[in-house]
Design a protein around this motif. Structure first.
Motif, PDB file in Angstrom:
ATOM      1  N   ARG A   1       0.730  -1.451  -0.235  1.00  0.00           N
ATOM      2  CA  ARG A   1      -0.179   0.527  -0.211  1.00  0.00           C
ATOM      3  C   ARG A   1       0.709   1.653   0.055  1.00  0.00           C
ATOM      4  O   ARG A   1       1.636   1.121   0.445  1.00  0.00           O
TER       5      ARG A   1
ATOM      6  N   PRO B   1       3.823  -3.872   8.707  1.00  0.00           N
ATOM      7  CA  PRO B   1       3.856  -3.718   9.878  1.00  0.00           C
ATOM      8  C   PRO B   1       4.238  -4.406  11.425  1.00  0.00           C
ATOM      9  O   PRO B   1       4.065  -5.542  12.231  1.00  0.00           O
TER      10      PRO B   1
ATOM     11  N   THR C   1       1.112   1.972  16.333  1.00  0.00           N
ATOM     12  CA  THR C   1       0.052   1.337  16.332  1.00  0.00           C
ATOM     13  C   THR C   1      -1.594   1.861  15.366  1.00  0.00           C
ATOM     14  O   THR C   1      -2.298   0.859  13.926  1.00  0.00           O
TER      15      THR C   1
ATOM     16  N   ARG D   1      -0.698   3.985  12.546  1.00  0.00           N
ATOM     17  CA  ARG D   1       0.896   4.020  11.670  1.00  0.00           C
ATOM     18  C   ARG D   1      -0.451   2.839   9.875  1.00  0.00           C
ATOM     19  O   ARG D   1      -0.684   2.307  10.359  1.00  0.00           O
ATOM     20  N   SER D   2      -0.553   3.492   8.941  1.00  0.00           N
ATOM     21  CA  SER D   2      -0.898   2.719   7.563  1.00  0.00           C
ATOM     22  C   SER D   2       0.599   1.500   7.562  1.00  0.00           C
ATOM     23  O   SER D   2       1.253   1.910   8.285  1.00  0.00           O
ATOM     24  N   VAL D   3       0.075   0.222   7.877  1.00  0.00           N
ATOM     25  CA  VAL D   3       0.719  -0.904   7.247  1.00  0.00           C
ATOM     26  C   VAL D   3       0.124  -1.800   5.815  1.00  0.00           C
ATOM     27  O   VAL D   3      -0.283  -1.613   5.801  1.00  0.00           O
ATOM     28  N   VAL D   4       1.532  -2.406   5.086  1.00  0.00           N
ATOM     29  CA  VAL D   4       1.358  -3.156   4.546  1.00  0.00           C
ATOM     30  C   VAL D   4       0.462  -4.185   4.782  1.00  0.00           C
ATOM     31  O   VAL D   4       0.854  -4.611   6.145  1.00  0.00           O
TER      32      VAL D   4
ATOM     33  N   GLY E   1       0.260  -0.454  -4.702  1.00  0.00           N
ATOM     34  CA  GLY E   1      -0.204   0.279  -4.031  1.00  0.00           C
ATOM     35  C   GLY E   1      -1.515   0.341  -3.832  1.00  0.00           C
ATOM     36  O   GLY E   1      -1.479   1.391  -2.828  1.00  0.00           O
ATOM     37  N   ASP E   2      -2.133   0.316  -3.995  1.00  0.00           N
ATOM     38  CA  ASP E   2      -3.909   0.574  -3.905  1.00  0.00           C
ATOM     39  C   ASP E   2      -5.086  -0.506  -2.678  1.00  0.00           C
ATOM     40  O   ASP E   2      -5.867  -0.583  -3.042  1.00  0.00           O
ATOM     41  N   PHE E   3      -3.666  -1.852  -2.319  1.00  0.00           N
ATOM     42  CA  PHE E   3      -3.930  -2.669  -2.262  1.00  0.00           C
ATOM     43  C   PHE E   3      -5.408  -2.344  -1.072  1.00  0.00           C
ATOM     44  O   PHE E   3      -4.710  -1.526   0.125  1.00  0.00           O
TER      45      PHE E   3
ATOM     46  N   GLN F   1      -5.401  -5.218   7.105  1.00  0.00           N
ATOM     47  CA  GLN F   1      -5.682  -4.341   8.357  1.00  0.00           C
ATOM     48  C   GLN F   1      -6.030  -4.768   9.106  1.00  0.00           C
ATOM     49  O   GLN F   1      -5.830  -4.142  10.240  1.00  0.00           O
TER      50      GLN F   1
ATOM     51  N   ALA G   1      -3.077  -6.497  11.674  1.00  0.00           N
ATOM     52  CA  ALA G   1      -1.866  -5.962  11.839  1.00  0.00           C
ATOM     53  C   ALA G   1      -2.592  -5.761  12.314  1.00  0.00           C
ATOM     54  O   ALA G   1      -1.790  -5.098  13.529  1.00  0.00           O
ATOM     55  N   HIS G   2      -3.592  -4.337  13.316  1.00  0.00           N
ATOM     56  CA  HIS G   2      -4.094  -3.974  13.403  1.00  0.00           C
ATOM     57  C   HIS G   2      -4.049  -4.274  14.967  1.00  0.00           C
ATOM     58  O   HIS G   2      -4.321  -3.847  16.144  1.00  0.00           O
TER      59      HIS G   2
ATOM     60  N   VAL H   1      -0.839  -5.917  18.207  1.00  0.00           N
ATOM     61  CA  VAL H   1      -0.495  -5.033  19.468  1.00  0.00           C
ATOM     62  C   VAL H   1      -1.463  -5.438  20.449  1.00  0.00           C
ATOM     63  O   VAL H   1      -0.985  -5.586  22.464  1.00  0.00           O
TER      64      VAL H   1
ATOM     65  N   ALA I   1       4.153  -7.826  13.469  1.00  0.00           N
ATOM     66  CA  ALA I   1       1.943  -8.497  13.398  1.00  0.00           C
ATOM     67  C   ALA I   1       2.121  -9.477  12.324  1.00  0.00           C
ATOM     68  O   ALA I   1       1.464 -10.606  11.945  1.00  0.00           O
ATOM     69  N   VAL I   2       3.775  -9.596  11.406  1.00  0.00           N
ATOM     70  CA  VAL I   2       3.455 -11.022  10.998  1.00  0.00           C
ATOM     71  C   VAL I   2       4.440 -12.373  11.681  1.00  0.00           C
ATOM     72  O   VAL I   2       3.356 -12.681  11.201  1.00  0.00           O
TER      73      VAL I   2
END
Lengths: 114, 251
Positions: free
Chosen positions: A50, A56, A63, A65-68, B32-34, B40, B43-44, B47, B55-56
């Motif tokens: 992105r 990430p 937390t 922030r925009s991440v892939v 880049g537009d995914f 998401q 990923a968020h 934590v 996150a991976v």
């Protein structure tokens, strides 16, 4: 150049296939197969990218922030492991083929079979 | 099939494949537009829900933990497959799995051997650091396991041998592989017993970004690291035995 990563993935795939088709040595053929497989890493990671996003890993970023995408990263990890195992098994088969036919050239193996 | 005919068939196939590929890629979001909601969300959630900053690693070992278990078994099975394929030809030959005789150094270069020996310690340390920090920073069991394998492999490349007494390296690598694979599965079972679901976390989370945090993720990383190191060493050991057999003129 928003299509460039996809083009790289496609190119890796095709050039790897070309190597497999024209290969005169099983070890070379196996390396070419791993080139084909590496195109899938590029494709997966390109899909998840992105713009203006970072990795990430929230060790030193907020937390919010925009991440892939982390899912494609884990899929790529799986992909790498599978590739390593496939290459190991194929190399073992190549050793056996060399033992049986006395050559690593796929064409000559066919000739020996008659 | 002649070389020319083969290339013609290949060219025809590539043209067809290329058309389908371009068609498929055209349907993908532009680079880049995914906007993957699921990714998401994961990923968020890493934590707040797992107290782990990578996150991976959380996705690999928690959200997709069951897949990773299967992936570990793929590696395990492949290593066993290599052993089965290569060890069968040693049957009936007097070359044992581990030669009793002192191995001749591959290179008679003192400086090469000292450099390689000096690298073993830093490599081991790096591998361990990558494994145990897997839940905090990029890395983890798979990546660290490969580095650990390289560290132990350096001992072999150095061409020196060590008097290990009753300690057999081959048995140790196989044990490491087994312990790693079983460890992951057993930690998962611990989740059933204590928390009610397979691979459910049953350890305290700890403070975010501490070395001991993220519940069972660091333990899973260590299990994966052992498994990867063991499996790769077993595979490499088998291939090196082949070389030994070839040197003896048996292949």
């Amino acid at each position: 150049m928003s299509f460039l990563p996809y083009a790289v993935a496609a190119w890796l795939f095709v050039i790897g296939l070309y190597g497999i088709v024209t290969s005169r040595n099983l070890v070379h053929l196996i390396v070419c197969l791993s080139v084909v497989q590496s195109s899938t890493y590029v494709l997966l990671l390109a899909v998840g990218y992105r713009t203006n996003a970072t990795a990430p890993i929230f060790a030193d970023i907020s937390t919010s922030r925009s991440v892939v995408d982390p899912i494609v990263a884990t899929l790529t990890l799986t992909d790498v492991v599978v590739e390593a195992t496939v290459v190991a098994l194929l190399l073992a088969l190549a050793v056996q083929a060399h033992r049986r036919f006395g050559t690593l050239d796929p064409n000559e193996m066919g000739a020996l079979r008659g | 099939m002649s070389e020319r005919l083969r290339l013609t068939v290949f060219a025809a196939g590539v043209v067809g494949f290329g058309a389908v590929l371009v068609w498929g890629l055209a349907g993908l979001p532009s680079f880049g537009d995914f906007d993957g909601r699921y990714g998401q969300y994961l990923a968020h959630a890493a934590v707040p829900e797992r107290h782990a900053t990578s996150a991976v690693a959380v996705t690999t070992l928690d959200f997709r933990g069951f897949d990773t278990l299967i992936e570990e078994f793929i590696l395990f099975t492949a290593a066993v497959g290599v052993v089965v394929l290569l060890r069968v030809q040693r049957a009936g030959e007097e070359v044992p799995a581990e030669p009793d005789a002192v191995r001749q150094p591959t290179a008679h270069s003192g400086s090469l051997r000292s450099v390689i020996t000096a690298l073993v310690g830093p490599f081991l340390l790096l591998g361990l650091a990558i494994v145990v920090h897997g839940h905090l920073t990029p890395g983890g069991g798979f990546q660290g396991g490969v580095i650990l394998m390289a560290a132990l492999f350096l001992v072999y490349l150095g061409g020196t041998h060590m008097r290990l007494g009753p300690f057999r390296p081959l048995a140790a690598t196989e044990a490491s592989e087994g312990v790693g694979a079983a460890g992951f599965a057993l930690i998962g079972l611990g989740g059933i017993v204590v928390a009610g679901a397979y691979l459910e976390n049953f350890l305290p989370f700890g403070r975010v970004s501490n070395l001991v945090s993220g519940g069972d993720i660091p333990l899973l990383n260590i299990a994966v690291g052992l498994e990867v190191m063991g499996a790769l060493l077993v595979v490499l050991g088998e291939f090196l035995d082949q070389r030994l057999l070839m040197r003896k003129g048996r292949l």
